[in-house]
Design an enzyme around this catalytic site. Structure first.
Site, PDB file in Angstrom:
ATOM      1  N   TRP A  53      -8.298   3.076 -30.746  1.00  0.00           N
ATOM      2  CA  TRP A  53      -7.929   4.500 -30.869  1.00  0.00           C
ATOM      3  C   TRP A  53      -8.162   5.084 -32.266  1.00  0.00           C
ATOM      4  CZ3 TRP A  53      -6.552   8.732 -28.238  1.00  0.00           C
ATOM      5  CH2 TRP A  53      -5.972   9.775 -28.967  1.00  0.00           C
ATOM      6  N   MET A  54      -8.720   6.304 -32.289  1.00  0.00           N
ATOM      7  CA  MET A  54      -8.858   7.039 -33.551  1.00  0.00           C
ATOM      8  C   MET A  54      -8.433   8.493 -33.321  1.00  0.00           C
ATOM      9  SD  MET A  54     -12.349   7.820 -35.722  1.00  0.00           S
ATOM     10  CE  MET A  54     -13.092   8.987 -34.577  1.00  0.00           C
ATOM     11  N   ASN A  55      -7.685   9.096 -34.293  1.00  0.00           N
ATOM     12  CA  ASN A  55      -7.574  10.565 -34.288  1.00  0.00           C
ATOM     13  C   ASN A  55      -7.949  11.115 -35.662  1.00  0.00           C
ATOM     14  OD1 ASN A  55      -4.605   9.452 -34.084  1.00  0.00           O
ATOM     15  ND2 ASN A  55      -4.213  11.452 -34.922  1.00  0.00           N
ATOM     16  N   ASP A  56      -7.137  11.957 -36.279  1.00  0.00           N
ATOM     17  CA  ASP A  56      -7.569  12.763 -37.431  1.00  0.00           C
ATOM     18  C   ASP A  56      -8.372  12.033 -38.518  1.00  0.00           C
ATOM     19  OD1 ASP A  56      -5.482  13.960 -36.096  1.00  0.00           O
ATOM     20  OD2 ASP A  56      -4.179  14.101 -37.832  1.00  0.00           O
ATOM     21  N   GLN A  72      -6.932   8.243 -38.764  1.00  0.00           N
ATOM     22  CA  GLN A  72      -5.771   7.750 -38.024  1.00  0.00           C
ATOM     23  C   GLN A  72      -6.275   6.718 -37.022  1.00  0.00           C
ATOM     24  OE1 GLN A  72      -2.062   9.214 -38.055  1.00  0.00           O
ATOM     25  NE2 GLN A  72      -3.116   8.655 -39.933  1.00  0.00           N
ATOM     26  N   TRP A  80      -2.872   6.148 -28.560  1.00  0.00           N
ATOM     27  CA  TRP A  80      -2.159   6.337 -29.827  1.00  0.00           C
ATOM     28  C   TRP A  80      -1.025   5.325 -29.959  1.00  0.00           C
ATOM     29  CZ3 TRP A  80       2.633   7.785 -31.786  1.00  0.00           C
ATOM     30  CH2 TRP A  80       2.634   8.368 -33.066  1.00  0.00           C
ATOM     31  N   ASP A 188       1.472  15.375 -43.325  1.00  0.00           N
ATOM     32  CA  ASP A 188       0.037  15.564 -43.587  1.00  0.00           C
ATOM     33  C   ASP A 188      -0.252  16.146 -44.972  1.00  0.00           C
ATOM     34  OD1 ASP A 188       0.062  14.749 -40.959  1.00  0.00           O
ATOM     35  OD2 ASP A 188      -0.419  16.713 -40.124  1.00  0.00           O
ATOM     36  N   GLU A 237      -0.316  21.653 -38.394  1.00  0.00           N
ATOM     37  CA  GLU A 237      -0.579  20.281 -38.854  1.00  0.00           C
ATOM     38  C   GLU A 237      -1.792  20.281 -39.793  1.00  0.00           C
ATOM     39  OE1 GLU A 237       0.863  17.374 -35.347  1.00  0.00           O
ATOM     40  OE2 GLU A 237      -0.980  18.403 -34.864  1.00  0.00           O
TER      41      GLU A 237
END
Ligand code: FRU
Length: 530
Positions: A53-56, A72, A80, A188, A237
């Protein structure tokens, strides 16, 4: 936290409680391998993690010839979970090297989004002027506190690197900004240098506004102001404050990027911006002037690189190419999510005010291989582009002569022989662009993903329309009129799209110039894993 992840937070909490304490291993052992990256739906010229998993995007900076990208990351699953910072680097923003995980969860919490800067004058005292420390600012998120509803479970912390960004130590006296007001969404942190007041400025998302702090040394922070829209309680965010020169002038403005957690123009989450001035204390901007950086559904948490060479007023950034509405359920198996193409941001002053244009970085042109060039094309009904075969890894540059176009609408369609398609359409009767992915997969995995056609305003009463469009297996990025309008969307056909056609409805569409390029993959070359 976003509601969709409450369930995951509970799971993550259980994982942590069961003593599944992450194993740190960021020793730099070099090995070489050829990465294939040929799985179904795997983008070929966008950054993706090797697995999971990857986000921001987080902590981006440029140093000693390398663009660093952190993100992330949950290395144990494709959904997540307790966040780490994954890491990659590139010399050209196009080809990426995967590196070991940079930041692991610790006793204070797991590692949410934030930024990184090069502390060139060693204001923090954590390195030396000769060998400046790189300082990462991030949110420590404590699942135990979240579960216990303490409301102060998000705090701001530092990590530093003394070897140019590869090995990281957490600052011993973390957190550096505690959450005294007990704001549930308090995260953040991203830092910028303010030359006039010779201070570091930190922008932090605090529920429905951005809070600004200043510091001489990155360690001691003083709250200075906040910025928000009265009566607007959407969750904000990933803020990013930076100066930028207005194109073609000496005028300097400040941009505040903010990602918004709901009600984006086409649903769910998207990145917005404000243009204003910053005097070292307050960010001053018309709160009604919030604009969308991208009108598509899939460009979230877009933030910029720090420490770029100062010579040509450049601002470069990247976004997460997904949307919290469905990010955890998209049908990829080994990994989840890609980044957008890296983009240059350009501030222009127009008759209707300032606009922040996005353009794909020029280095992407080095991926172009075969090309098909067709000038003076007149389309009535539909024209299949038989000349152009490599539909799934493509860049198209198309100029439409609107004076010689009398149709109601025209556009581009990608399709496969299962009857699945993606339709990009420009409607002169409504001055709208639309991207229709509702028929891009016969087995629809989510109503939110396939539910509606996405739209953006575009002025089609002008003389020409310039389009630059990138297709990469499972995504489309459309830059209209040199990035005045930008649209990013993902899609997952059962079988890769095989053909492109141009169409025109109720009349003719005149294309004065068109170029179709196949693009090389960034992965199927020798790949070093350090
Ligand atoms: C944005 C976000 C951030 C947070 C991170 C957690 O996508 O919700 O606010 O730090 O993701 O992964």
């Amino acid at each position: 936290m976003k509601s969709a992840t409450v369930f995951l937070s509970v799971i993550a909490f259980i994982v942590l409680i069961l003593g599944c304490v992450p194993k740190e291993n960021n020793t730099l052992e070099e090995s070489s391998s050829v990465i294939e990256f040929k799985e179904k739906h795997r983008p070929q010229f966008h950054f993706t993690p090797e697995a999971n998993w990857m986000n921001d995007p987080n902590g981006m900076f440029y140093y000693q010839g390398k663009y660093h990208l952190f993100y992330q990351y949950y290395p144990d699953s494709t959904v997540w979970g307790p966040m780490h910072w994954g890491h990659a680097e590139s010399s050209d923003l196009v080809h990426w090297q995967h590196l070991p995980v940079a930041l692991y969860p610790d006793t204070i919490g797991c590692i949410f989004s934030g930024g990184a800067i090069v502390d060139n004058h060693n204001t923090s005292g954590l390195g030396s002027a000769k060998s400046p420390p790189i300082i990462a600012t991030f949110t420590h998120h404590d699942f135990k506190g979240e579960k216990a509803k303490t409301n102060d479970f998000q705090k701001q912390s530092l990590a530093y690197s003394l070897d140019g960004g590869y090995k990281w130590e957490k600052y011993e006296e973390n957190p550096v900004i505690s959450n005294v007001d007990k704001i549930k969404d308090f995260r953040d942190p991203k830092v910028v240098w303010h030359e006039d007041s010779k201070c570091w400025i930190l922008a932090l998302a605090a529920y429905d506004k951005v809070k600004f702090y200043s510091s001489p040394n990155l360690i001691d922070w003083t709250f200075i102001s906040d910025f928000g829209i009265e009566e607007d309680h959407r969750l904000w965010e990933c803020p990013d404050l930076f100066p930028i020169q207005v194109e073609g002038t000496d005028e300097k403005k400040w941009v505040l990027l903010v990602s918004i957690q709901k009600d984006a123009p086409n649903g769910g989450t998207a990145t917005s911006y404000f243009i204003g001035d910053f005097d070292g204390k307050n960010f001053i901007s018309n709160v009604n002037s919030q604009k969308w950086l991208d009108w598509g559904t899939d460009n979230y948490a877009f933030v910029t690189w720090n420490n770029l060479p100062a010579n040509n007023n450049q601002v470069k950034g990247i976004g997460w190419m997904s949307n919290w509405q469905y990010a955890q359920t998209v049908p990829t198996e080994k990994w989840r999510s890609a980044m957008t193409l890296p983009r240059d941001l350009i501030l222009s002053e127009t008759s209707s005010g300032y606009i922040l244009k996005s353009q794909p970085v020029k280095e992407l042109q080095n991926l172009r291989t075969d090309s098909v060039i067709i000038n003076q094309l007149e389309i009535s009904n539909e024209r299949l582009l038989k000349e152009f075969q490599k539909v799934t890894q493509a860049e198209m540059v198309v100029n439409v002569d609107l004076r010689k176009t009398d149709s109601d609408s025209f556009g581009i369609k990608l399709s496969n022989d299962l009857g699945e398609n993606l339709v990009i359409e420009f409607d002169k009767t409504t001055n709208q662009m639309s991207v229709d992915r509702t028929n891009s997969n016969v087995a629809k995995f989510s109503e939110e993903f396939y539910g509606k056609v996405h739209r953006a305003p575009v002025d089609l009463s002008t003389e020409t329309l310039e389009l630059q469009i990138f297709i990469d297996v499972a995504s489309v990025e459309i830059f209209v009129n040199e990035g005045e309008l930008c649209f990013t969307g993902i899609f997952f056909p059962t079988k890769d799209f095989e053909s492109i056609s141009l169409f025109s409805k109720n009349g003719k569409c005149n294309i004065s110039e068109s170029k179709f390029y196949s693009l090389n993959s960034i992965w199927n070359t020798e790949h070093k894993t350090i």
